[in-house]
Write an enzyme that holds these catalytic residues in place. Structure first.
Site, PDB file in Angstrom:
ATOM      1  N   HIS A   5       1.859   4.278  -3.028  1.00  0.00           N
ATOM      2  CA  HIS A   5       1.877   5.737  -2.860  1.00  0.00           C
ATOM      3  C   HIS A   5       3.228   6.299  -3.319  1.00  0.00           C
ATOM      4  CE1 HIS A   5      -1.899   6.335  -0.841  1.00  0.00           C
ATOM      5  NE2 HIS A   5      -1.589   5.600   0.210  1.00  0.00           N
ATOM      6  N   HIS A  14       0.844  -1.202   0.000  1.00  0.00           N
ATOM      7  CA  HIS A  14       0.000   0.000   0.000  1.00  0.00           C
ATOM      8  C   HIS A  14       0.877   1.248   0.000  1.00  0.00           C
ATOM      9  CE1 HIS A  14      -3.626   2.333   1.517  1.00  0.00           C
ATOM     10  NE2 HIS A  14      -2.626   3.161   1.789  1.00  0.00           N
ATOM     11  N   GLU A  15       1.832   1.298   0.935  1.00  0.00           N
ATOM     12  CA  GLU A  15       2.705   2.467   1.017  1.00  0.00           C
ATOM     13  C   GLU A  15       3.639   2.559  -0.184  1.00  0.00           C
ATOM     14  OE1 GLU A  15       1.834   4.468   3.048  1.00  0.00           O
ATOM     15  OE2 GLU A  15       1.133   3.531   4.884  1.00  0.00           O
TER      16      GLU A  15
END
Length: 270
Positions: free
Chosen positions: A63, A59-60
């Site tokens: 980003h 997820h990170e």
């Protein structure tokens, strides 16, 4: 000079040993649960926690990777592309608290994001895409897990999950997959809420007026805390869980999988 630059970029993109350990834990615990080796409930706990942390890393990473391609060239030097959870700006918010939330309530409450130098990025659409990249990972993971559970390939009648010595209707491993899918779906939905501090607001924020953004900015650090309080002090968590189950039903997956998976996950109870 070119060699030094190439070497530095290679190191910035090299997968961290910490992430490899998480993958090894995920694979080993998954094999143990699927084969009936060891304590099934503790195996499910390790599998779900490792799988949840792997998805948080991804997820990170999403980003960070999207931000880098959008103009923030400092992403690599911060170590965000190594998938090392200890490199993120808020390890406590990004990893520790989300795991605690899963243990406490069985909901995939999102964590904090990587630090992105937004002034380097031009265009409102790019800013929105950076915020959307993280929840998209949870969506993809959730769909993949639900497809696996629905396929029935991991259902083994000879290895049923057990409760107080009684055989249950589903096997332990697909139940673990079902619970992990529940976490992914809940994390995607929560992250997309237009609440300051969450990715949903990050998607919306570039399109707001400067005055509106200034007015909301002081509340951003408390957005996730507010969601946590609302969920644990009101009936919102029950309504939200019903919504997640409805989405799971769209993939032909029975409630039994995530419900039994959560029961097995909480090995310290019953």
């Amino acid at each position: 000079m070119t060699f030094a630059t190439t070497q530095r970029r290679s190191e910035e993109n090299r997968i961290s040993p910490v992430f490899w350990v998480l993958l090894a834990t995920l694979g080993t615990s998954g094999w143990a649960v699927a084969s009936g080796f060891g304590n099934a409930r503790f195996g499910v706990f390790l599998f779900v926690v490792a799988g949840w942390m792997v998805s948080l890393c991804l997820h990170e990473y999403a980003h960070a990777r999207t931000a880098m391609h959008s103009g923030d060239i400092t992403i690599g030097t911060k170590g965000y592309l190594t998938l090392n959870p200890f490199k993120y700006a808020h390890t406590l918010l990004s990893f520790v608290l989300p795991v605690i939330f899963v243990i406490m309530g069985g909901i995939g409450l999102p964590g904090g994001a990587v630090y992105i130098e937004r002034h380097r990025i031009q265009g409102r659409l790019k800013h929105s895409l950076i915020s959307a990249a993280g929840p998209l990972v949870n969506v993809v993971c959730g769909i993949a897990l639900l497809v696996l559970v629905n396929s029935g390939v991991f259902d083994d009648p000879s290895l049923p999950a057990q409760y107080q010595g009684h055989d249950l209707v589903v096997s332990a491993f697909p139940s673990a997959l079902g619970f992990l899918a529940f976490l992914q779906v809940s994390a995607a939905l929560l992250n997309l809420l237009p609440v300051p501090g969450l990715d949903g607001y990050g998607i919306l924020e570039p399109w707001l007026s400067y005055k509106a953004r200034r007015a909301v900015a002081p509340f951003a650090p408390y957005g996730m805390l507010a969601v946590f309080v609302i969920f644990w002090q009101t009936g919102a968590s029950r309504w939200f869980s019903d919504l997640v189950f409805r989405i799971i039903h769209l993939f032909g997956v029975s409630d039994a999988y995530p419900v039994v998976g959560q029961f097995l996950f909480r090995f310290w109870e019953n």
